[in-house]
Design an enzyme around this catalytic site. Sequence first.
Site, PDB file in Angstrom:
ATOM      1  CD  GLU A  77      -3.098  -0.839   0.225  1.00 52.97           C
ATOM      2  OE1 GLU A  77      -3.216   0.263  -0.355  1.00 52.97           O
ATOM      3  OE2 GLU A  77      -3.857  -1.803  -0.001  1.00 52.97           O
ATOM      4  CG  ASP A  98      -7.481   3.651  -5.068  1.00 60.32           C
ATOM      5  OD1 ASP A  98      -8.192   4.103  -5.993  1.00 60.32           O
ATOM      6  OD2 ASP A  98      -7.836   2.696  -4.370  1.00 60.32           O
TER       7      ASP A  98
END
Length: 157
Positions: free
Chosen positions: A28, A37
């Site tokens: 991540e 994202d």
Amino acid sequence: MSTQTKLASRGIIGAVALSAAVLIMPWEGKENEVYLDPANILTSCYGHTGPELKPGMKFTDEQCLDQIAADLSKHNRQMLAVVQVPLSEGEHAAYLSFVYNAGAGRWQTSTMLQLLNQGKRKEACHQLMRWVYIKGQQSNGLTNRRRAEAKLCMRDL
């Protein structure tokens, strides 16, 4: 202080801490400011998502650790609620990373979970490699993450 020590101080230990330290946090990454994202979802810190996030919000490192600790606890409960077989530490860590990334809804309806609950543990681990697409396009990042998850999933089998 190590990442696992920091997580332990927030009640995150065992397979959950392994998942965080080996799979989730490295894949991540950490952004202390809200960002979009690759799937265009508002995200913060170590992949945290939620309706409370707004563009421009910023978080301290400690707030990021609090977010991931809370998220891990929630996702772990959601994951284990539908697992009907004992998990090895590697399976637990790998599947938690998947649930953290893809969501509990996808986990609950997946062939992966069905195979796992049928006792087809290796086949279930192999299913991780099917989850490498973002909006129909194969993602190199997800492919690499799923390889790492599958390797850890198979470790103790």
